[in-house]
Design a protein around this motif. Sequence first.
Motif, mmCIF file in Angstrom:
data_model
loop_
_atom_site.group_PDB
_atom_site.id
_atom_site.type_symbol
_atom_site.label_atom_id
_atom_site.label_comp_id
_atom_site.label_asym_id
_atom_site.label_seq_id
_atom_site.Cartn_x
_atom_site.Cartn_y
_atom_site.Cartn_z
ATOM 1 N N ASN A 1 47.032 40.738 38.249
ATOM 2 C CA ASN A 1 47.376 40.595 36.834
ATOM 3 C C ASN A 1 48.741 41.225 36.538
ATOM 4 N N PRO A 2 49.693 40.433 36.036
ATOM 5 C CA PRO A 2 51.027 40.969 35.757
ATOM 6 C C PRO A 2 51.180 41.626 34.381
ATOM 7 N N PHE A 3 50.121 41.661 33.598
ATOM 8 C CA PHE A 3 50.223 42.212 32.248
ATOM 9 C C PHE A 3 49.159 43.267 32.004
ATOM 10 N N SER A 4 49.360 44.430 32.627
ATOM 11 C CA SER A 4 48.432 45.540 32.416
ATOM 12 C C SER A 4 48.208 45.741 30.931
ATOM 13 N N ILE A 5 46.981 45.980 30.565
ATOM 14 C CA ILE A 5 46.511 46.287 29.216
ATOM 15 C C ILE A 5 46.454 45.034 28.337
ATOM 16 N N VAL A 6 47.546 44.277 28.244
ATOM 17 C CA VAL A 6 47.616 43.106 27.364
ATOM 18 C C VAL A 6 46.654 42.014 27.824
ATOM 19 N N VAL A 7 46.690 41.696 29.106
ATOM 20 C CA VAL A 7 45.703 40.799 29.704
ATOM 21 C C VAL A 7 44.637 41.747 30.250
ATOM 22 N N PRO A 8 43.513 41.834 29.557
ATOM 23 C CA PRO A 8 42.606 42.976 29.713
ATOM 24 C C PRO A 8 41.727 42.980 30.963
ATOM 25 N N CYS A 9 42.355 43.101 32.117
ATOM 26 C CA CYS A 9 41.550 43.190 33.340
ATOM 27 C C CYS A 9 40.743 44.490 33.362
ATOM 28 N N HIS A 10 41.124 45.455 32.534
ATOM 29 C CA HIS A 10 40.333 46.694 32.445
ATOM 30 C C HIS A 10 38.955 46.418 31.850
#
Length: 168
Positions: free
Chosen positions: A131-140
């Motif tokens: 995922n290239p968008f930590s936090i924004v694209v919520p892989c968390h």
Amino acid sequence: MELYYGEMESPVGELTIVSDSKKAVRIDYGSFAEIEDKLRHWSERYFDDPEFIQEPEKVDLAASELREYFQGERQDFTFDFAFYGTPFQQKVWQALYNKIPYGDTKTYKDIAQTINNPKAVRAVGGAVNKNPFSIVVPCHRVVGADGKLVGYGGGLDKKEFLLTLESE
């Protein structure tokens, strides 16, 4: 191709935001100096002769929205961003972005089913890892089948922090 970056402090450490001047193309944990090799390797796959230029004002909107998120004032992001990855990765990232609401979690299996590929659980895990968008694209917000916190590129401590922030 000129790529612009800025860094910001956050409750989960320093973040580097990269833009092509029109849209954000990455948000990563760490300072530019710490992740420069990773960014150069990635950018060479998608851009002709990439050159990184430190220009924080090119990523101001993304940084501002991230600050609002950390202050509990924002649940959705509105700045423009573009995915660079395989078609499968992009499909997974889009599902993460569109199908896991703030404060909720889904399993890797849930995401595989969302993209109409229920047998691709491991492949989904691989895409989530890129995922290239930590936090924004919520892989968390993606958890193991048993609901436990598993794998997170930024570290499980950051994943736990983000999930706790969103549950308050």
